[in-house]
Write a protein that holds these residues in place. Sequence first.
Motif, mmCIF file in Angstrom:
data_model
loop_
_atom_site.group_PDB
_atom_site.id
_atom_site.type_symbol
_atom_site.label_atom_id
_atom_site.label_comp_id
_atom_site.label_asym_id
_atom_site.label_seq_id
_atom_site.Cartn_x
_atom_site.Cartn_y
_atom_site.Cartn_z
ATOM 1 N N SER A 143 0.820 -1.207 0.000
ATOM 2 C CA SER A 143 0.000 0.000 0.000
ATOM 3 C C SER A 143 0.860 1.266 0.000
ATOM 4 O O SER A 143 0.608 2.203 -0.766
ATOM 5 C CB SER A 143 -0.927 -0.001 1.219
ATOM 6 N N ALA A 144 1.882 1.285 0.839
ATOM 7 C CA ALA A 144 2.764 2.451 0.907
ATOM 8 C C ALA A 144 3.492 2.673 -0.414
ATOM 9 O O ALA A 144 3.624 3.810 -0.882
ATOM 10 C CB ALA A 144 3.774 2.281 2.052
ATOM 11 N N ALA A 145 3.953 1.594 -1.043
ATOM 12 C CA ALA A 145 4.662 1.709 -2.324
ATOM 13 C C ALA A 145 3.747 2.242 -3.411
ATOM 14 O O ALA A 145 4.152 3.091 -4.211
ATOM 15 C CB ALA A 145 5.236 0.350 -2.731
ATOM 16 N N VAL A 146 2.521 1.746 -3.444
ATOM 17 C CA VAL A 146 1.578 2.209 -4.462
ATOM 18 C C VAL A 146 1.253 3.674 -4.266
ATOM 19 O O VAL A 146 1.308 4.473 -5.218
ATOM 20 C CB VAL A 146 0.277 1.367 -4.441
ATOM 21 N N ARG A 147 0.910 4.057 -3.087
ATOM 22 C CA ARG A 147 0.501 5.444 -2.843
ATOM 23 C C ARG A 147 1.643 6.423 -3.103
ATOM 24 O O ARG A 147 1.461 7.436 -3.768
ATOM 25 C CB ARG A 147 -0.061 5.590 -1.436
ATOM 26 N N GLU A 148 2.820 6.106 -2.591
ATOM 27 C CA GLU A 148 3.939 7.013 -2.816
ATOM 28 C C GLU A 148 4.446 6.926 -4.249
ATOM 29 O O GLU A 148 4.802 7.939 -4.853
ATOM 30 C CB GLU A 148 5.076 6.733 -1.826
ATOM 31 N N GLY A 149 4.464 5.738 -4.820
ATOM 32 C CA GLY A 149 4.852 5.593 -6.217
ATOM 33 C C GLY A 149 3.938 6.390 -7.130
ATOM 34 O O GLY A 149 4.379 7.085 -8.043
ATOM 35 N N HIS A 150 2.645 6.288 -6.888
ATOM 36 C CA HIS A 150 1.670 7.058 -7.662
ATOM 37 C C HIS A 150 1.964 8.550 -7.568
ATOM 38 O O HIS A 150 1.971 9.265 -8.571
ATOM 39 C CB HIS A 150 0.251 6.762 -7.152
ATOM 40 N N ASP A 151 2.198 9.039 -6.353
ATOM 41 C CA ASP A 151 2.447 10.464 -6.154
ATOM 42 C C ASP A 151 3.796 10.924 -6.705
ATOM 43 O O ASP A 151 4.014 12.113 -6.884
ATOM 44 C CB ASP A 151 2.342 10.822 -4.670
ATOM 45 N N ARG A 152 4.664 9.974 -7.002
ATOM 46 C CA ARG A 152 5.944 10.305 -7.632
ATOM 47 C C ARG A 152 5.887 10.059 -9.143
ATOM 48 O O ARG A 152 6.908 10.047 -9.810
ATOM 49 C CB ARG A 152 7.061 9.466 -7.008
ATOM 50 N N ASP A 153 4.688 9.827 -9.659
ATOM 51 C CA ASP A 153 4.417 9.701 -11.096
ATOM 52 C C ASP A 153 4.898 8.396 -11.719
ATOM 53 O O ASP A 153 5.173 8.341 -12.918
ATOM 54 C CB ASP A 153 4.973 10.908 -11.876
ATOM 55 N N TYR A 154 4.965 7.334 -10.937
ATOM 56 C CA TYR A 154 5.267 6.017 -11.473
ATOM 57 C C TYR A 154 3.965 5.301 -11.810
ATOM 58 O O TYR A 154 2.955 5.480 -11.126
ATOM 59 C CB TYR A 154 6.050 5.169 -10.456
ATOM 60 N N THR A 155 3.999 4.488 -12.825
ATOM 61 C CA THR A 155 2.908 3.556 -13.096
ATOM 62 C C THR A 155 3.106 2.398 -12.129
ATOM 63 O O THR A 155 4.193 1.822 -12.057
ATOM 64 C CB THR A 155 2.967 3.055 -14.551
ATOM 65 N N CYS A 156 2.057 2.059 -11.392
ATOM 66 C CA CYS A 156 2.160 1.005 -10.392
ATOM 67 C C CYS A 156 1.273 -0.171 -10.776
ATOM 68 O O CYS A 156 0.118 0.009 -11.181
ATOM 69 C CB CYS A 156 1.751 1.528 -9.022
ATOM 70 N N VAL A 157 1.839 -1.364 -10.646
ATOM 71 C CA VAL A 157 1.142 -2.608 -10.955
ATOM 72 C C VAL A 157 1.290 -3.523 -9.742
ATOM 73 O O VAL A 157 2.410 -3.813 -9.321
ATOM 74 C CB VAL A 157 1.746 -3.290 -12.207
ATOM 75 N N ILE A 158 0.172 -3.976 -9.195
ATOM 76 C CA ILE A 158 0.190 -4.891 -8.057
ATOM 77 C C ILE A 158 -0.049 -6.305 -8.568
ATOM 78 O O ILE A 158 -1.030 -6.553 -9.266
ATOM 79 C CB ILE A 158 -0.911 -4.551 -7.039
ATOM 80 N N LEU A 159 0.842 -7.213 -8.215
ATOM 81 C CA LEU A 159 0.632 -8.629 -8.511
ATOM 82 C C LEU A 159 -0.139 -9.217 -7.330
ATOM 83 O O LEU A 159 0.443 -9.657 -6.343
ATOM 84 C CB LEU A 159 1.965 -9.346 -8.732
ATOM 85 N N GLU A 160 -1.436 -9.184 -7.436
ATOM 86 C CA GLU A 160 -2.337 -9.555 -6.343
ATOM 87 C C GLU A 160 -2.038 -10.936 -5.793
ATOM 88 O O GLU A 160 -2.102 -11.165 -4.583
ATOM 89 C CB GLU A 160 -3.781 -9.450 -6.830
ATOM 90 N N ASP A 161 -1.699 -11.864 -6.655
ATOM 91 C CA ASP A 161 -1.450 -13.238 -6.203
ATOM 92 C C ASP A 161 -0.025 -13.439 -5.674
ATOM 93 O O ASP A 161 0.364 -14.548 -5.322
ATOM 94 C CB ASP A 161 -1.788 -14.250 -7.287
ATOM 95 N N CYS A 162 0.722 -12.356 -5.587
ATOM 96 C CA CYS A 162 2.076 -12.374 -5.004
ATOM 97 C C CYS A 162 2.117 -11.496 -3.749
ATOM 98 O O CYS A 162 3.189 -11.048 -3.327
ATOM 99 C CB CYS A 162 3.101 -11.873 -6.017
ATOM 100 N N CYS A 163 0.958 -11.228 -3.181
ATOM 101 C CA CYS A 163 0.842 -10.395 -1.989
ATOM 102 C C CYS A 163 -0.018 -11.111 -0.951
ATOM 103 O O CYS A 163 -0.826 -11.974 -1.298
ATOM 104 C CB CYS A 163 0.164 -9.062 -2.317
ATOM 105 N N ALA A 164 0.128 -10.711 0.302
ATOM 106 C CA ALA A 164 -0.722 -11.250 1.366
ATOM 107 C C ALA A 164 -0.778 -10.263 2.513
ATOM 108 O O ALA A 164 0.148 -9.483 2.731
ATOM 109 C CB ALA A 164 -0.192 -12.596 1.856
ATOM 110 N N GLY A 165 -1.892 -10.327 3.212
ATOM 111 C CA GLY A 165 -2.028 -9.659 4.495
ATOM 112 C C GLY A 165 -2.002 -10.738 5.565
ATOM 113 O O GLY A 165 -1.879 -11.923 5.256
#
Length: 190
Positions: A143-165
């Motif tokens: 979540s932190a990477a996506v939000r900050e990456g987005h605000d730094r103008d990066y295209t962000c892609v989450i590999l949902e099946d490579c993540c877990a809570g």
Amino acid sequence: MASESILLVMDMINDLVHPEGAGGKSYVPLMQARGVYENTVRAIARARAAGMMVGHVRVGFSPDYREVPDSSPVFTKARDNGIFKLGTWGTEVYTDFAPRPGDADIVKHRVSPFYGTSLAPLLSARGIRRLVLAGVSTNGVVSAAVREGHDRDYTCVILEDCCAGATQDEHEFALAGLRRFAQVTTADSF
């Protein structure tokens, strides 16, 4: 596009994702049930085959935990339990995802992979514009990477099946909030 992309495998360290690690009871059952281990191995192999850079983000602290703020409920708990100590087995990348020569190693002292790390200079120096993200926890570092990456103008892609809570609800809730900032896909589709 591969040369402008990086696969960031985040906090996939022994303390968090190894069955015998300190956090094994939190993340391991969901990772096993969802196939996160196999999916992440496959994502890393696909990234390498495409010529994409792979980076490993690891949370870790000095042996005396000097970087841990007393105000952090997350990191004071780590300090009190003796985990995330740099130079130990616990902060090594899980063997199945082991770094290779040429992979980036980004050590962080906070949730965000950008805060006080070498990540931003690395991305700039390599001309990287697209972040492909995997890791634990979905509601933490991802979540932190996506939000900050987005605000730094990066295209962000989450590999949902490579993540877990720590729970399926935690994972799904995090993804629901991140879909507006990132593309959500799988290890086979990035």
